[in-house]
Scaffold this active site. Structure first.
Site, short mmCIF file in Angstrom:
data_model
loop_
_atom_site.label_atom_id
_atom_site.label_comp_id
_atom_site.label_asym_id
_atom_site.label_seq_id
_atom_site.Cartn_x
_atom_site.Cartn_y
_atom_site.Cartn_z
N GLU A 124 0.82 -1.22 0.00
CA GLU A 124 0.00 0.00 0.00
C GLU A 124 0.85 1.26 0.00
O GLU A 124 0.52 2.25 -0.66
CB GLU A 124 -0.95 0.00 1.20
CG GLU A 124 -1.93 -1.17 1.24
CD GLU A 124 -2.98 -1.10 0.14
OE1 GLU A 124 -3.02 -0.11 -0.61
OE2 GLU A 124 -3.76 -2.06 0.04
N ASP A 180 -3.84 -10.00 -8.30
CA ASP A 180 -4.35 -9.29 -9.48
C ASP A 180 -3.35 -8.37 -10.16
O ASP A 180 -3.10 -8.45 -11.36
CB ASP A 180 -5.62 -8.52 -9.12
CG ASP A 180 -5.48 -7.70 -7.83
OD1 ASP A 180 -4.43 -7.77 -7.18
OD2 ASP A 180 -6.44 -6.99 -7.48
N GLU A 184 -17.94 -7.56 -2.32
CA GLU A 184 -16.55 -8.03 -2.35
C GLU A 184 -16.46 -9.41 -3.01
O GLU A 184 -15.49 -9.70 -3.70
CB GLU A 184 -15.98 -8.08 -0.93
CG GLU A 184 -15.69 -6.72 -0.33
CD GLU A 184 -14.51 -6.03 -1.00
OE1 GLU A 184 -13.41 -6.02 -0.41
OE2 GLU A 184 -14.68 -5.49 -2.12
N GLU A 203 -12.77 -0.37 -9.54
CA GLU A 203 -12.39 -1.19 -10.68
C GLU A 203 -13.39 -1.20 -11.83
O GLU A 203 -12.99 -1.23 -13.01
CB GLU A 203 -12.10 -2.62 -10.21
CG GLU A 203 -10.77 -2.78 -9.47
CD GLU A 203 -10.82 -2.30 -8.04
OE1 GLU A 203 -9.75 -2.12 -7.42
OE2 GLU A 203 -11.95 -2.08 -7.50
N THR A 263 -1.56 1.00 -10.28
CA THR A 263 -2.76 0.32 -9.78
C THR A 263 -3.56 1.17 -8.80
O THR A 263 -4.66 0.79 -8.41
CB THR A 263 -2.38 -1.04 -9.16
OG1 THR A 263 -3.53 -1.89 -9.12
CG2 THR A 263 -1.79 -0.88 -7.77
#
Length: 542
Positions: A132, A271, A364, A385, A473
């Site tokens: 993060e 991912d 989720e 997303e 991302t």
């Protein structure tokens, strides 16, 4: 692990009712009676709605939460997170969105504040998430340093590399996590002391596999190759650890290189590994990363894709482990657009958006067997997303169906998630109950993609131009070093052309990755041997 009977049931359900629901609830270029064109005044209205969404949240953060990491929008307060424990996450994440919105005054104010106070938030004995902190803080610093340095943007005249200094500072602190036998990073690192005694060696695949973009650019702008080398080593180690099926698990022991969790898919934990392989190629032109991506993409289509949906499978056996559509998978249509698989992207977005339309959000995890949110995973924490994929699909096709999808996303957020001091996470997509939390990525990603989806101004044209920028991302803008190949630049006037891909794959199939990888290792070992030999022959320094 599911039984053979249950596995057959999974495939039958995937081929049945869920697909019907998806096809009935999203209307793309299908010739349906539902409107597929947005009037100019509607486009302008939703562009303003996305902008209002940003400032309602950002102004509330500055008024009620700064300098905490994130805003609690219901109680109008702030809190630090376990991800960075006081690293000003929202402050960093919102910065290049200010640039996209053309707010030079606030952009300059934030940069000046960080130049004077930012280093203090790094020089602390706190343990932070490597993943993060890299994508949110380092990604923001690199992005905004390059934006501020670009004279054509005129964002900050007189800028003097202040953000670069901070980027090198936090980059060096994160680099301590990579000091392992395998080269794979720990999941957490103490900003002051490095790896804590007793720190778990189990780390997500995405931690070591989601650093190429930031570290390659940090090496380029700092002149120090150590960052790019660390990122490349970690990426290659993960790639070399894939199973005989060509799949990667979700978590690995960074000291032994042994897999700990064997679930393989395109959702959380793994991912962005695939995302960064393709984007690293687009950004740098390096063929190795494209070869990795293409082989990984093929294996995913073979083992993870089931009747048009993607599930989690055992990396060794390929058997279905979790028959879920996970919210974090929703970036995949956008990545498929970038790769040039436009029809695949359209079909997948249609399925995913069908779930959104059913609930007003995506949970989720959506259980494809029960056709309902998975128990305990019915939250929607304002994830970006689907908006991201809608942006990529509109950029590639010009079809207003994707703007209409973006409009539905905005309408849902304003109808259910907007509160006094921002937008609150949805705790349950069925009941629409809220939670007093707004992740920093809402301002970095969700709002940015929605704004760019509707904006047509000359000022943001450069940010929407795939020959100029890609997104990390966390949706931080990163410049490409040279114009990517045409196959990665889909637009209404540049439809998919797989000629180059077919030639490339034919060449790759003639020489397996294992053979080519062995040759690379032998070449690198020989080069090192020659270098060591030359060093040994040098006369000692007096």
């Amino acid at each position: 692990m599911v039984t053979a009977i249950l596995r057959a049931t999974v495939l039958a359900v995937l081929a049945g009712s869920v697909l019907m629901i998806a096809s009935e609830t999203f209307r793309g270029s299908t010739g349906s009676a539902e409107p597929t064109v947005m009037l100019p005044e509607e486009v302008a209205r939703y562009k303003q709605a996305a902008k209002d969404m940003f400032y309602h949240s950002y102004d509330s953060y500055m008024a009620h939460a700064f300098p905490k990491d994130e805003l609690a929008p219901i109680s109008c307060s702030g809190h630090d997170t376990h991800n960075c424990r006081g690293c000003l996450l929202t402050f960093y994440d919102a910065l290049d969105t200010l640039a996209v919105l053309g707010n030079r005054t606030e952009f300059q104010r934030v940069v000046n504040w960080l130049a004077n106070h930012g280093a203090a938030s790094f020089d602390r004995e706190v343990t932070v998430s490597v993943f993060e902190t890299n994508i949110r803080v380092l990604g923001s610093l690199i992005s905004n340093h390059l934006l501020a340095s670009d004279p054509t943007l005129n964002l900050m005249p007189g800028y003097n590399n202040e953000l670069l200094t901070l980027a090198v500072d936090i980059g060096d602190r994160l680099l301590k996590a990579y000091q392992t036998v395998t080269g794979l990073p720990y999941g957490s690192v103490n900003l002051k002391t490095g790896i804590n005694f007793g720190e778990t060696a189990v780390s997500a695949t995405a931690t070591g596999g989601t650093v190429l973009l930031e570290f390659i650019l940090l090496s380029k702008i700092s002149g120090d190759k150590k960052y790019a080398k660390a990122a490349d080593k970690a990426t290659r180690k993960l790639w070399e650890s894939r199973s005989p099926l060509g799949l990667l698990g979700s978590h690995i022991n960074v000291q032994t290189g042994e897999w700990v969790y064997l679930d393989s898919g395109i959702g959380g934990g793994i991912d962005s590994f695939f995302e960064y392989l393709l984007k690293a190629h687009v950004m740098t032109g390096k063929e190795t990363y494209l070869e990795m991506f293409e082989e990984g993409y093929a294996k995913i289509n073979t083992h993870v894709k089931k009747n048009g949906w993607y599930v989690d499978v055992d990396m060794k056996s390929g058997q279905v482990m979790f028959p879920y559509y996970r919210s974090l998978q929703s970036f995949w249509p956008g990545l498929q657009v970038l790769y040039g698989d436009l029809e695949e992207a359209k079909a997948l977005f249609q399925r995913f958006f069908g779930v959104w339309t059913q609930y007003g959000f995506v949970p989720e995890a959506f259980n494809l067997l029960t056709n309902a949110p998975q128990e305990g995973l019915g939250q929607y924490p304002l994830r970006p997303e689907l908006a991201e994929s809608a942006f990529y699909l509109y950029r590639a096709t010009g079809e207003d169906a994707y703007r209409l999808a973006g409009a539905k996303i905005i309408d849902s957020l304003n109808s259910y998630a907007r509160v006094e001091c921002g937008y609150a996470a949805v705790e349950n997509v069925t009941t629409k109950a809220l939670r007093d939390h707004m992740d920093s990525y809402f301002l970095a990603e969700t709002v940015k993609y929605l704004y760019l989806l509707f904006d047509e101004s000359e000022e943001t044209a450069v940010f929407r131009d795939p020959t100029k920028y890609i997104f990390n991302t966390e949706a931080h803008l990163l410049p490409v070093s040279k114009v990517p190949a045409q196959e990665f630049l889909l637009s209404p006037t540049n439809p998919p052309d797989h000629t180059a891909r077919k030639k490339r794959l034919e060449r790759i199939n003639k020489s397996s990755w294992e053979k080519r990888d062995k040759k690379r290792r032998e070449k690198a070992a020989k080069k090192k041997e020659q270098k060591d030999g030359a060093a040994a022959e040098e006369p000692p320094k007096e």
